[in-house]
Write a protein that holds these residues in place. Structure first.
Motif, PDB file in Angstrom:
ATOM      1  N   ALA A 264      -8.767  -2.886 -15.478  1.00 30.44           N
ATOM      2  CA  ALA A 264      -8.682  -3.217 -14.054  1.00 30.44           C
ATOM      3  C   ALA A 264      -9.580  -4.391 -13.697  1.00 30.44           C
ATOM      4  N   LYS A 265     -10.761  -4.430 -14.286  1.00 30.01           N
ATOM      5  CA  LYS A 265     -11.690  -5.525 -14.003  1.00 30.01           C
ATOM      6  C   LYS A 265     -11.152  -6.846 -14.526  1.00 30.01           C
ATOM      7  N   LYS A 266     -10.656  -6.844 -15.760  1.00 33.29           N
ATOM      8  CA  LYS A 266     -10.156  -8.084 -16.373  1.00 33.29           C
ATOM      9  C   LYS A 266      -8.879  -8.577 -15.704  1.00 33.29           C
ATOM     10  N   GLN A 267      -8.038  -7.634 -15.255  1.00 32.26           N
ATOM     11  CA  GLN A 267      -6.752  -8.001 -14.655  1.00 32.26           C
ATOM     12  C   GLN A 267      -6.810  -8.066 -13.132  1.00 32.26           C
ATOM     13  N   ASN A 268      -7.996  -7.821 -12.573  1.00 29.80           N
ATOM     14  CA  ASN A 268      -8.183  -7.857 -11.113  1.00 29.80           C
ATOM     15  C   ASN A 268      -7.255  -6.865 -10.403  1.00 29.80           C
ATOM     16  N   LEU A 269      -7.261  -5.627 -10.887  1.00 29.98           N
ATOM     17  CA  LEU A 269      -6.424  -4.578 -10.311  1.00 29.98           C
ATOM     18  C   LEU A 269      -7.230  -3.699  -9.363  1.00 29.98           C
ATOM     19  N   ILE A 270      -6.568  -3.204  -8.345  1.00 26.21           N
ATOM     20  CA  ILE A 270      -7.125  -2.141  -7.512  1.00 26.21           C
ATOM     21  C   ILE A 270      -6.785  -0.807  -8.175  1.00 26.21           C
ATOM     22  N   ILE A 271      -7.775   0.046  -8.368  1.00 24.94           N
ATOM     23  CA  ILE A 271      -7.521   1.397  -8.880  1.00 24.94           C
ATOM     24  C   ILE A 271      -7.506   2.360  -7.696  1.00 24.94           C
ATOM     25  N   ILE A 272      -6.423   3.115  -7.566  1.00 26.01           N
ATOM     26  CA  ILE A 272      -6.335   4.164  -6.554  1.00 26.01           C
ATOM     27  C   ILE A 272      -6.473   5.491  -7.287  1.00 26.01           C
ATOM     28  N   GLU A 273      -7.624   6.124  -7.166  1.00 28.56           N
ATOM     29  CA  GLU A 273      -7.927   7.350  -7.900  1.00 28.56           C
ATOM     30  C   GLU A 273      -7.710   8.557  -6.987  1.00 28.56           C
ATOM     31  N   ASP A 274      -6.736   9.381  -7.340  1.00 26.76           N
ATOM     32  CA  ASP A 274      -6.392  10.568  -6.569  1.00 26.76           C
ATOM     33  C   ASP A 274      -7.074  11.776  -7.215  1.00 26.76           C
ATOM     34  N   ALA A 275      -7.951  12.435  -6.456  1.00 25.80           N
ATOM     35  CA  ALA A 275      -8.736  13.549  -7.002  1.00 25.80           C
ATOM     36  C   ALA A 275      -8.434  14.865  -6.292  1.00 25.80           C
ATOM     37  N   ALA A 276      -7.196  15.049  -5.858  1.00 23.09           N
ATOM     38  CA  ALA A 276      -6.842  16.225  -5.066  1.00 23.09           C
ATOM     39  C   ALA A 276      -7.115  17.537  -5.792  1.00 23.09           C
ATOM     40  N   TYR A 277      -6.904  17.561  -7.108  1.00 22.95           N
ATOM     41  CA  TYR A 277      -7.092  18.798  -7.879  1.00 22.95           C
ATOM     42  C   TYR A 277      -8.341  18.759  -8.758  1.00 22.95           C
ATOM     43  N   ALA A 278      -9.185  17.762  -8.577  1.00 28.81           N
ATOM     44  CA  ALA A 278     -10.340  17.588  -9.460  1.00 28.81           C
ATOM     45  C   ALA A 278     -11.289  18.779  -9.414  1.00 28.81           C
ATOM     46  N   TYR A 279     -11.324  19.483  -8.304  1.00 32.85           N
ATOM     47  CA  TYR A 279     -12.268  20.604  -8.167  1.00 32.85           C
ATOM     48  C   TYR A 279     -11.969  21.735  -9.149  1.00 32.85           C
ATOM     49  N   LEU A 280     -10.754  21.770  -9.693  1.00 32.36           N
ATOM     50  CA  LEU A 280     -10.375  22.842 -10.608  1.00 32.36           C
ATOM     51  C   LEU A 280     -10.817  22.587 -12.048  1.00 32.36           C
ATOM     52  N   ALA A 281     -11.133  21.346 -12.374  1.00 35.19           N
ATOM     53  CA  ALA A 281     -11.531  21.007 -13.743  1.00 35.19           C
ATOM     54  C   ALA A 281     -12.991  21.361 -13.972  1.00 35.19           C
ATOM     55  N   GLU A 282     -13.279  21.911 -15.137  1.00 35.91           N
ATOM     56  CA  GLU A 282     -14.633  22.350 -15.463  1.00 35.91           C
ATOM     57  C   GLU A 282     -15.357  21.265 -16.249  1.00 35.91           C
ATOM     58  N   ASN A 283     -16.459  20.765 -15.682  1.00 33.84           N
ATOM     59  CA  ASN A 283     -17.286  19.736 -16.318  1.00 33.84           C
ATOM     60  C   ASN A 283     -16.482  18.524 -16.806  1.00 33.84           C
TER      61      ASN A 283
END
Length: 458
Positions: A264-283
């Motif tokens: 993303a940095k080299k290609q000048n991309l915007i990253i859209i990070e969706d974390a809707a279910y992240a709370y379910l993942a352990e560590n």
């Protein structure tokens, strides 16, 4: 002269009339049932030979029938008649409204004590001295002290950000829409996983964004393929769910996250990070937003870890884009509902959110264990603590027939189509495990398996 002109005109329109006639005949035969759902149609070349038309015209016939929702093409298998009795959206757009419908298409996990929690919070809020402020317009991005509370909450997710970087929105879906409005223009190209969250597809369509699929591996998106895409297309952004992907359930490893941040940095991309279910993942590894701080938008909310009816979410953005996000909030909702925000923030402060997340994590593990046991002899993809299960179907089984058969038994599921960003989608179904009462889950899933097995025997 008139005769010559008329003959030329007839010759000019004849191919068009011939092509339309073939489309109409096939459409009528499908709708009447003369061509049954699941029936394999001739190849493009066979159709061209049969109807004495050019190969490109045959392709056009199938394209129009596909746009009409009557057929579907599948890589390596051919072109098939679709089940036209299937409700629009293949399950994903249909919320079960009847009391006897078992909903395995949407996740709205709730716990038995949540109603009492809300009742007590409303009493507490009613006796507070801050009610008057909730009746006024709020700052577009939310009140400073509430943004600070959310910033502290995010520390537990491995994301250390200033409150100024947080904008409070009306749910994660609203956050995705605001991001598109704020940072992307119609016609921009966004790279997404070949199977992804349908809500982002809706956002992309509404804002006239072009989405291109990233091939997938068992561990996540094929980042080498993403890099190749960047060489051939003018990619503006990449949408990703690195921590507990919907629908595949993967959690990207640290190496993948660092590689995506580097691309993303080299290609000048915007990253859209969706974390809707992240709370379910352990560590899990830290969010990509903590690795690519200058070009990542982190979007999440409290619909899954608290309740879907509390439409509050947040967008974390580099300060350089904050004013863009605020303008998009102003253009859509002006500000988020103050009452819901106040309740949610009070639950963050008193530990209720932490408690709910812990209990839902355990609930998801129980449900996942039930599903895995029932489908242990069938190919399936999932995460041990997720609320969904991906089921690739046997070669001879079509997903639309399974959905329709289960709908008649008052069970709602979704095909792969709403999740697919490719022209051709796999024959698979996604089961949402979080909306059926726990004691009803096993019997319901057993019916799903029986229906699949029945169709496999045909």
């Amino acid at each position: 002269m008139m005769t010559i002109y008329l003959l030329s005109w007839i010759q000019f329109i004849a191919p068009k009339n011939r092509y339309k006639t073939i489309v109409d005949i096939y459409a009528a035969n499908i709708r009447s049932g003369q061509l049954a759902a699941g029936e394999r149609l001739p190849t493009h070349r066979e159709l061209a030979k049969k109807e004495s038309i050019a190969l490109v015209t045959a392709s056009r016939v199938y394209l129009e029938l596909e746009e009409m929702g009557l057929i579907s093409g599948e890589i390596g298998r051919g072109t098939f008649v679709r089940e036209i009795g299937l409700p629009f959206g293949h399950g994903i757009d249909q919320i079960a409204t009847s009391t006897d419908m078992m909903d395995l298409s949407f996740n709205y996990p709730t716990l038995p004590n949540q109603t009492d929690l809300l009742r007590n919070s409303l009493r507490k809020l009613a006796s507070s001295g801050d009610l008057e402020s909730l009746l006024r317009y709020q700052p577009h991005a939310g009140r400073r002290h509430e943004r600070t509370i959310i910033a502290k909450h995010l520390l537990k997710r491995g994301l250390n950000v200033d409150a100024e970087q947080i904008s409070i929105v009306s749910g994660a879906q609203h956050g995705l829409a605001c991001t598109a409005i704020a940072l992307l223009n119609p016609g921009d190209v966004v790279a997404v996983d070949a199977l992804t969250y349908p809500g982002f597809k809706v956002v992309a369509e509404a804002h006239h964004l072009e989405i291109v699929p990233i091939p997938m591996t068992e561990q996540g998106p094929d980042l080498d393929a993403l890099l190749n895409l960047c060489q051939t297309r003018n990619i503006r952004a990449v949408y990703t769910m690195p921590t507990l992907h919907n629908p595949m359930g993967w959690v990207m490893c640290m190496e993948q996250r660092e590689k995506l941040a580097s691309i993303a940095k080299k290609q000048n991309l915007i990253i859209i990070e969706d974390a809707a279910y992240a709370y379910l993942a352990e560590n899990p590894p830290p969010p990509i937003a903590s690795l690519a701080t200058d070009n990542t938008i982190y979007v999440s909310g409290f619909s899954k870890n608290i309740a879907t009816g509390l439409r509050i979410g947040f967008v974390v953005t580099p300060l350089k884009w904050l004013s863009n996000i605020e303008r998009s909030i102003r253009a859509t909702t002006w500000n988020t509902p103050a009452l819901i925000t106040a309740i949610t923030c009070s639950w963050i402060e008193d530990g209720t959110v932490d408690l709910l997340e812990k209990e839902k994590h355990e609930d998801a593990k129980k449900r996942q264990a039930i599903a895995r046991e029932i489908f242990k002899e069938s190919p399936h993809i999932s995460h041990a603590s997720s609320y969904f299960l991906w089921l690739p179907l046997p070669e001879e089984v079509r997903a639309d027939k399974i959905v329709l058969a289960l709908a008649k038994l008052h069970i709602s599921i979704s095909t792969a189509e709403p999740f697919s960003t490719s022209e051709h989608f796999p024959q698979a179904i996604r089961l949402a495990l979080g909306s059926v009462e726990l004691q009803q889950l096993a019997p319901t899933l057993k019916i799903v398996k029986q229906v699949i097995d029945l169709h496999s025997d045909y």
